[in-house]
Design a protein around this motif. Structure first.
Motif, mmCIF file in Angstrom:
data_model
loop_
_atom_site.group_PDB
_atom_site.id
_atom_site.type_symbol
_atom_site.label_atom_id
_atom_site.label_comp_id
_atom_site.label_asym_id
_atom_site.label_seq_id
_atom_site.Cartn_x
_atom_site.Cartn_y
_atom_site.Cartn_z
ATOM 1 N N ARG A 6 0.849 -1.188 0.000
ATOM 2 C CA ARG A 6 0.000 0.000 0.000
ATOM 3 C C ARG A 6 0.887 1.241 0.000
ATOM 4 N N ARG A 7 0.509 2.214 -0.822
ATOM 5 C CA ARG A 7 1.267 3.465 -0.919
ATOM 6 C C ARG A 7 0.395 4.611 -0.411
ATOM 7 N N TYR A 8 0.997 5.448 0.434
ATOM 8 C CA TYR A 8 0.290 6.573 1.028
ATOM 9 C C TYR A 8 1.137 7.833 0.954
ATOM 10 N N PRO A 15 6.428 11.005 10.148
ATOM 11 C CA PRO A 15 6.761 9.581 10.059
ATOM 12 C C PRO A 15 7.057 8.955 11.418
ATOM 13 N N ASP A 16 7.648 9.716 12.341
ATOM 14 C CA ASP A 16 7.936 9.176 13.674
ATOM 15 C C ASP A 16 6.648 8.843 14.433
ATOM 16 N N VAL A 41 7.112 -1.058 7.212
ATOM 17 C CA VAL A 41 6.759 0.318 6.862
ATOM 18 C C VAL A 41 8.018 0.969 6.314
ATOM 19 N N ILE A 42 7.883 1.579 5.147
ATOM 20 C CA ILE A 42 9.005 2.262 4.509
ATOM 21 C C ILE A 42 8.641 3.737 4.347
ATOM 22 N N VAL A 43 9.500 4.632 4.826
ATOM 23 C CA VAL A 43 9.317 6.068 4.605
ATOM 24 C C VAL A 43 10.098 6.407 3.357
ATOM 25 N N PRO A 52 5.887 13.592 3.049
ATOM 26 C CA PRO A 52 6.529 12.274 3.060
ATOM 27 C C PRO A 52 5.617 11.194 2.485
ATOM 28 N N GLY A 53 6.240 10.212 1.873
ATOM 29 C CA GLY A 53 5.520 9.040 1.410
ATOM 30 C C GLY A 53 5.713 7.904 2.396
#
Length: 103
Positions: A6-8, A15-16, A41-43, A52-53
């Protein structure tokens, strides 16, 4: 094995904050789903608009289980609205055709 990616875009929060809520709230929930293998989870950094993605990868033993994780994730993200907001950009899911692990 099957995965759901999933991309957001993170439109509220940091992100933290997402990481902290994933660690303490979401991971305990997704781990209880039948067939759970892993969750990441990837930032992805800042997009062209400066936001941020976030990319998530859920791995499960079968397709139905991977699909169930998407509903769990959507419900959880709505629940976290006081802390952060994600705009869903897309989702892909399918069978993992090739996989390797370190020895």
């Amino acid at each position: 094995m099957y995965c759901s990616i999933r991309r957001y875009q993170l439109v509220k929060g940091t992100p933290d904050v997402v990481r902290e809520k994933v660690d303490h709230v979401f991971l305990p929930r997704i781990r209880t789903l039948e067939g759970f293998v892993s969750y990441s989870v990837i930032v992805t950094g800042l997009g062209g608009d400066g936001l941020p993605g976030i990319v998530t990868v859920s791995v499960f033993e079968d397709a139905a289980q991977a699909k169930a994780s998407s509903k769990l994730a959507a419900d959880w993200a709505r629940e976290m609205g006081d802390f952060f907001a994600l705009e869903k950009l897309g989702e892909e899911s399918g069978r993992i055709a090739c996989r390797a692990q370190a020895d």
